[in-house]
Design a protein around this motif. Structure first.
Motif, mmCIF file in Angstrom:
data_model
loop_
_atom_site.group_PDB
_atom_site.id
_atom_site.type_symbol
_atom_site.label_atom_id
_atom_site.label_comp_id
_atom_site.label_asym_id
_atom_site.label_seq_id
_atom_site.Cartn_x
_atom_site.Cartn_y
_atom_site.Cartn_z
ATOM 1 N N VAL A 266 0.836 -1.199 0.000
ATOM 2 C CA VAL A 266 0.000 0.000 0.000
ATOM 3 C C VAL A 266 0.876 1.255 0.000
ATOM 4 C CG1 VAL A 266 -1.598 1.361 1.399
ATOM 5 C CG2 VAL A 266 -2.011 -1.086 1.059
ATOM 6 N N ARG A 267 1.920 1.236 0.831
ATOM 7 C CA ARG A 267 2.785 2.420 0.946
ATOM 8 C C ARG A 267 3.433 2.778 -0.387
ATOM 9 N NH1 ARG A 267 8.470 3.083 2.310
ATOM 10 N NH2 ARG A 267 8.799 5.228 2.984
ATOM 11 N N TRP A 268 3.980 1.781 -1.085
ATOM 12 C CA TRP A 268 4.692 2.099 -2.317
ATOM 13 C C TRP A 268 3.751 2.431 -3.461
ATOM 14 C CZ3 TRP A 268 9.499 3.649 -2.817
ATOM 15 C CH2 TRP A 268 10.361 3.403 -1.751
ATOM 16 N N PHE A 269 2.565 1.845 -3.467
ATOM 17 C CA PHE A 269 1.582 2.280 -4.459
ATOM 18 C C PHE A 269 1.231 3.741 -4.220
ATOM 19 C CE2 PHE A 269 -2.732 3.151 -5.849
ATOM 20 C CZ PHE A 269 -2.713 2.693 -7.158
ATOM 21 N N ARG A 270 1.051 4.110 -2.965
ATOM 22 C CA ARG A 270 0.710 5.502 -2.637
ATOM 23 C C ARG A 270 1.834 6.458 -3.031
ATOM 24 N NH1 ARG A 270 -3.445 7.332 0.113
ATOM 25 N NH2 ARG A 270 -4.890 5.935 1.221
ATOM 26 N N ILE A 271 3.085 6.050 -2.832
ATOM 27 C CA ILE A 271 4.215 6.914 -3.192
ATOM 28 C C ILE A 271 4.159 7.235 -4.682
ATOM 29 C CG2 ILE A 271 6.733 6.935 -3.508
ATOM 30 C CD1 ILE A 271 6.962 5.469 -0.832
ATOM 31 N N GLY A 272 3.905 6.210 -5.497
ATOM 32 C CA GLY A 272 3.803 6.443 -6.927
ATOM 33 C C GLY A 272 2.587 7.263 -7.299
ATOM 34 N N PHE A 273 1.460 6.980 -6.643
ATOM 35 C CA PHE A 273 0.202 7.641 -6.988
ATOM 36 C C PHE A 273 0.207 9.104 -6.562
ATOM 37 C CE2 PHE A 273 -4.254 8.786 -6.054
ATOM 38 C CZ PHE A 273 -4.810 8.563 -7.305
ATOM 39 N N GLU A 274 0.737 9.396 -5.406
ATOM 40 C CA GLU A 274 0.691 10.760 -4.890
ATOM 41 C C GLU A 274 1.774 11.648 -5.502
ATOM 42 O OE1 GLU A 274 0.854 10.312 -0.663
ATOM 43 O OE2 GLU A 274 -1.141 9.367 -0.541
ATOM 44 N N GLY A 275 2.928 11.056 -5.842
ATOM 45 C CA GLY A 275 4.023 11.871 -6.372
ATOM 46 C C GLY A 275 4.112 11.868 -7.882
ATOM 47 N N GLY A 276 3.834 10.713 -8.494
ATOM 48 C CA GLY A 276 3.941 10.617 -9.944
ATOM 49 C C GLY A 276 5.352 10.800 -10.464
ATOM 50 N N ASP A 277 6.346 10.594 -9.592
ATOM 51 C CA ASP A 277 7.748 10.847 -9.940
ATOM 52 C C ASP A 277 8.497 9.525 -10.035
ATOM 53 O OD1 ASP A 277 10.410 11.597 -10.160
ATOM 54 O OD2 ASP A 277 10.295 13.139 -8.622
ATOM 55 N N TYR A 278 9.015 9.240 -11.194
ATOM 56 C CA TYR A 278 9.760 7.998 -11.446
ATOM 57 C C TYR A 278 10.892 7.804 -10.439
ATOM 58 C CZ TYR A 278 12.451 4.623 -14.270
ATOM 59 O OH TYR A 278 13.143 3.525 -14.714
ATOM 60 N N ARG A 279 11.580 8.888 -10.077
ATOM 61 C CA ARG A 279 12.734 8.788 -9.183
ATOM 62 C C ARG A 279 12.346 8.368 -7.767
ATOM 63 N NH1 ARG A 279 14.555 14.792 -10.524
ATOM 64 N NH2 ARG A 279 12.282 14.913 -10.243
ATOM 65 N N GLN A 280 11.104 8.610 -7.366
ATOM 66 C CA GLN A 280 10.667 8.233 -6.020
ATOM 67 C C GLN A 280 10.408 6.735 -5.885
ATOM 68 O OE1 GLN A 280 7.259 10.731 -5.197
ATOM 69 N NE2 GLN A 280 8.533 12.510 -4.708
ATOM 70 N N CYS A 281 10.450 6.005 -6.993
ATOM 71 C CA CYS A 281 10.186 4.565 -6.958
ATOM 72 C C CYS A 281 11.461 3.743 -6.807
ATOM 73 C CB CYS A 281 9.443 4.142 -8.225
ATOM 74 S SG CYS A 281 7.753 4.792 -8.340
#
Length: 289
Positions: A266-281
């Motif tokens: 859930v946490r990592w899906f949210r990181i991608g969904f909320e930021g939309g930044d490739y580098r944050q993944c």
């Protein structure tokens, strides 16, 4: 989810209704067991869990004729949905790659029913959706989505889109060399499982990529409806290693994790969904998952 506004990909191959390996109530012999083990290693799944799932499906499957399944109508709603989601992943990832001066070669997606042959070997529906780096194709038996609703406590159109986008995330990892690095660790005899291990980091990155895709797709179409995001998060929770282990064996063994806990997914899906930044993944560079 207003998915009909998306462009439909032409990279969908519909093999539903075609006889694949093990059609008509297959029972695994030694060769079949070996194939499952190889597929499990290639896809980062636990082969023992896969064999157990296949055994459960075989025990529960009703007796019947062994002929090939009846193919659904061409361009039925299910295939249109898959083509729409795949098309949107192509458009989003093409833009992401173009921003860094690269071209995105899209994955193909194969719809199958019951069993299928891939470059990674033969597989049955019990394996669940998977990506094969050998032919750069995503394989999905749509009955998995029904299982998500009936048995795993997840489901819904956006949850199904999340699953497709997650598998496309593994395609991104093949293109960027991440999958090859994880395989090198395995080939050298390194331990790839565990709550902080390379397999979990690989799967969580694919979750983050799915969230990133959802972020940009929502900006393009504003297609999410009330409850859609919760569908995806509920599904991420339902397929967490700890959730599945607790349901299947009554206890949680973090050392055997291959996909990440419910909280991590859930946490990592949210990181991608909320930021939309490739580098944050960058889950491989993260100190704590």
């Amino acid at each position: 989810m207003k998915w009909r506004s998306a462009r439909r990909s032409s990279n969908v191959e519909d093999r539903r209704g075609m006889a694949g390996p093990g059609g008509g109530g297959m029972k695994l012999g030694l060769g079949g067991v070996a194939i499952v083990v190889v597929i499990g290693m290639l896809m980062g799944k636990n082969p023992l869990e896969m064999l157990g799932l296949i055994a459960q499906v075989q025990q529960q499957a009703p007796a019947g004729p062994s002929g090939p399944a009846t193919a659904p109508p061409v361009d039925d709603e299910a295939s249109q949905f898959v083509a729409s989601i795949l098309g949107e992943t192509e458009d989003v990832w093409s833009a992401v790659f173009q921003a860094s001066g690269q071209r995105y070669p899209p994955a193909q997606l194969v719809l199958f029913s019951g069993s299928v042959q891939s470059a990674c070997g033969g597989a049955t529906a019990a394996v669940g959706p998977f990506y094969c780096p050998g032919d750069q194709k995503v394989y999905i038996d749509l009955s998995f989505f029904q299982q998500m609703r009936d048995r795993l406590g997840g489901g819904g159109d956006f949850a199904e889109a999340y699953v497709i986008a997650h598998e496309v995330g593994h395609h991104i990892q093949t293109l960027t060399g991440v999958s090859a690095k994880v395989n090198q660790i395995r080939q050298r005899g390194g331990n790839v499982e565990g709550a902080e291990g390379p397999l979990v980091r690989q799967e969580l990155q694919a979750d983050c990529y799915a969230g990133l895709w959802a972020h940009h797709a929502q900006k393009r179409h504003a297609w999410l409806e009330p409850g859609d995001l919760e569908e995806a998060l509920n599904t991420a929770t339902a397929i967490g290693d700890d959730t599945l282990q607790r349901q299947g064996q009554g206890q949680v063994v973090p050392d055997s994790f291959t996909h990440g806990s419910a909280q991590q997914r859930v946490r990592w899906f949210r990181i991608g969904f909320e930021g939309g930044d490739y580098r944050q993944c960058d889950t491989f560079g993260a100190g704590q998952l």
